[in-house]
Write an enzyme that holds these catalytic residues in place. Structure first.
Site, PDB file in Angstrom:
ATOM      1  N   ILE A 159      17.983  92.041  -2.155  1.00 33.50           N
ATOM      2  CA  ILE A 159      16.830  92.350  -2.461  1.00 33.50           C
ATOM      3  C   ILE A 159      16.407  91.534  -3.746  1.00 33.50           C
ATOM      4  O   ILE A 159      15.671  91.085  -3.876  1.00 33.50           O
ATOM      5  CB  ILE A 159      16.609  93.615  -1.671  1.00 33.50           C
ATOM      6  CG1 ILE A 159      17.641  93.410  -0.876  1.00 33.50           C
ATOM      7  CG2 ILE A 159      14.797  93.278  -2.185  1.00 33.50           C
ATOM      8  CD1 ILE A 159      16.996  94.652  -0.067  1.00 33.50           C
ATOM      9  N   ASP A 178      20.916  96.741 -13.476  1.00 35.40           N
ATOM     10  CA  ASP A 178      22.273  97.157 -13.038  1.00 35.40           C
ATOM     11  C   ASP A 178      23.767  97.079 -13.590  1.00 35.40           C
ATOM     12  O   ASP A 178      24.063  95.878 -14.589  1.00 35.40           O
ATOM     13  CB  ASP A 178      22.405  95.595 -12.052  1.00 35.40           C
ATOM     14  CG  ASP A 178      22.652  96.051 -10.296  1.00 35.40           C
ATOM     15  OD1 ASP A 178      24.061  96.061 -11.100  1.00 35.40           O
ATOM     16  OD2 ASP A 178      22.280  96.132  -9.197  1.00 35.40           O
ATOM     17  N   ARG A 237      14.291 103.538  -1.308  1.00 35.38           N
ATOM     18  CA  ARG A 237      15.248 104.420  -0.972  1.00 35.38           C
ATOM     19  C   ARG A 237      13.877 105.350  -1.202  1.00 35.38           C
ATOM     20  O   ARG A 237      13.655 105.669  -2.495  1.00 35.38           O
ATOM     21  CB  ARG A 237      16.172 105.560  -1.249  1.00 35.38           C
ATOM     22  CG  ARG A 237      17.381 104.723  -0.269  1.00 35.38           C
ATOM     23  CD  ARG A 237      16.697 104.830   1.661  1.00 35.38           C
ATOM     24  NE  ARG A 237      17.833 103.753   2.712  1.00 35.38           N
ATOM     25  CZ  ARG A 237      17.461 103.015   3.494  1.00 35.38           C
ATOM     26  NH1 ARG A 237      16.154 102.165   2.653  1.00 35.38           N
ATOM     27  NH2 ARG A 237      18.616 102.673   3.694  1.00 35.38           N
ATOM     28  N   GLU A 266      11.045 111.160   4.357  1.00 43.08           N
ATOM     29  CA  GLU A 266       9.661 110.510   5.440  1.00 43.08           C
ATOM     30  C   GLU A 266       9.752 110.336   6.739  1.00 43.08           C
ATOM     31  O   GLU A 266       9.177 110.096   7.833  1.00 43.08           O
ATOM     32  CB  GLU A 266       9.916 109.049   5.237  1.00 43.08           C
ATOM     33  CG  GLU A 266      11.119 108.427   5.659  1.00 43.08           C
ATOM     34  CD  GLU A 266      11.081 107.287   4.933  1.00 43.08           C
ATOM     35  OE1 GLU A 266      11.822 106.266   5.607  1.00 43.08           O
ATOM     36  OE2 GLU A 266      10.696 106.553   3.462  1.00 43.08           O
TER      37      GLU A 266
END
Length: 336
Positions: A159, A178, A237, A266
């Site tokens: 992504i 990363d 997330r 959520e």
């Protein structure tokens, strides 16, 4: 074989049924759909089912897994890429097969990320509402050129790479952080440490998994390192962000804007219609009071292409279970 599908919406039924018919023509596979989220209280709905099919907000802690196993459930089919809600140690102890969908149309989430950035920057949501009321004034709608801006991507998996490609086309300078950089990114931008990325970026976008090490990755300390006036975007997330800390940064005006498609609490809100309810989450309600905050309800994945891929991979995982063949998408440590 009977499978209990939790957190099921009408669109889940459509794509999963298409996938069932394509992968199991003429075979006795029954999908039982439940709109309820999987919890310890709702686990009884899986009675007589050999497997459950679950989504991002379904609970898969030890207590729920034990309740499912006691009823004869032997497999967890996750129709999502993240499995932070699964107690993998408990699944292994109970001998449960667990598989997920590691990749489905990364472009879907990447394109939604850009939609959030563009909407929040150019205030197109507010402009739409104004024009509908006959108000064509431009005051309050001032944005900035994306061209030439620095965007930091925290996470450069599939992504993140898709986001980088789009931003590269906009003429942005792209930084990425990363622990496992990929060679493909070299042509799109530069790697950086997290502090370097936060200090240099006009926009910070999160694309990393939720792990113990990344929970509240963006909290008071990280926000203090961010470039003053930067925009923060999260389509990964919810718990990557310490929401209370972000609210403090918005109030202090050190964070210029926030766009989120996910929220750490959520489970009780997203994927359901609460338009006639009083929402009791005061933190979420506080977020909605800011004019520079844009919230969508975990829809980044929601394209026809992604839904087809999710359903197809879920059925392929089921085929591995039934045929007792190795499953490439098995959650590490669980039964095969």
């Amino acid at each position: 074989m009977k499978i209990a599908v939790f957190s099921a919406q009408a669109y889940d039924r459509r794509f999963l049924e298409e996938g069932r018919q394509r992968h199991f023509p003429g075979e006795s596979i029954e999908l039982r759909y439940f709109s309820e989220t999987l919890t310890l209280q709702s686990a009884a709905l899986a009675q007589d089912c050999a497997a459950v099919c679950v989504f991002v907000n379904d609970m898969l802690d030890a207590a729920v897994l034990e309740a499912l196993a006691a009823q004869g459930v032997r497999a967890i089919l996750m129709r999502c890429a993240g499995f932070n809600n699964l107690d993998t140690a408990a699944a292994a102890r109970l001998g449960l097969f667990a598989a997920y969908v590691p990749s489905y149309s990364p472009e879907a989430v990447a394109e939604h990320t850009l939609a959030l950035i563009l909407t929040l920057n150019r205030h197109t949501h507010r402009a739409f509402a104004r024009v509908r009321e006959g108000n064509f004034a431009l005051d309050g709608l001032l944005g900035f050129n994306l061209h030439g801006k620095t965007v930091g991507l925290v996470g450069i998996g599939k992504i993140g790479l898709a986001v980088a490609r789009i931003l590269n086309g906009f003429g942005c300078r792209v930084l990425a952080c990363d622990p496992a950089p990929v060679p493909e990114f070299a042509a799109l931008g530069q790697m950086a440490t997290l502090p370097e990325l936060l200090a240099a970026s006009d926009i910070v976008s999160l694309h990393c998994p939720l792990l113990p090490a990344t929970r509240h990755l963006i909290g008071h300390a990280a926000l203090a390192q961010m470039k003053p006036g930067a925009m923060l975007v999260n389509t990964s997330r919810g718990a990557l962000i310490d929401t209370a800390a972000v609210i403090d940064a918005l109030k202090a005006r050190t964070l210029s804007a926030l766009a989120i498609d996910v929220y750490e609490q959520e489970r009780e809100l997203f994927f359901f219609d609460h338009s006639a309810d009083i929402i009791g989450d005061d933190v979420f309600q506080r977020l909605l009071t800011f004019p520079n905050v844009l919230v969508t309800g975990h829809q980044g994945f929601f394209t026809a292409e992604a839904m087809h891929e999710i359903a197809s991979t879920t059925m392929q995982n089921l085929r591995c279970l039934l045929d007792a063949t190795p499953c490439a998408n098995r959650v590490s440590g669980t039964s095969n």
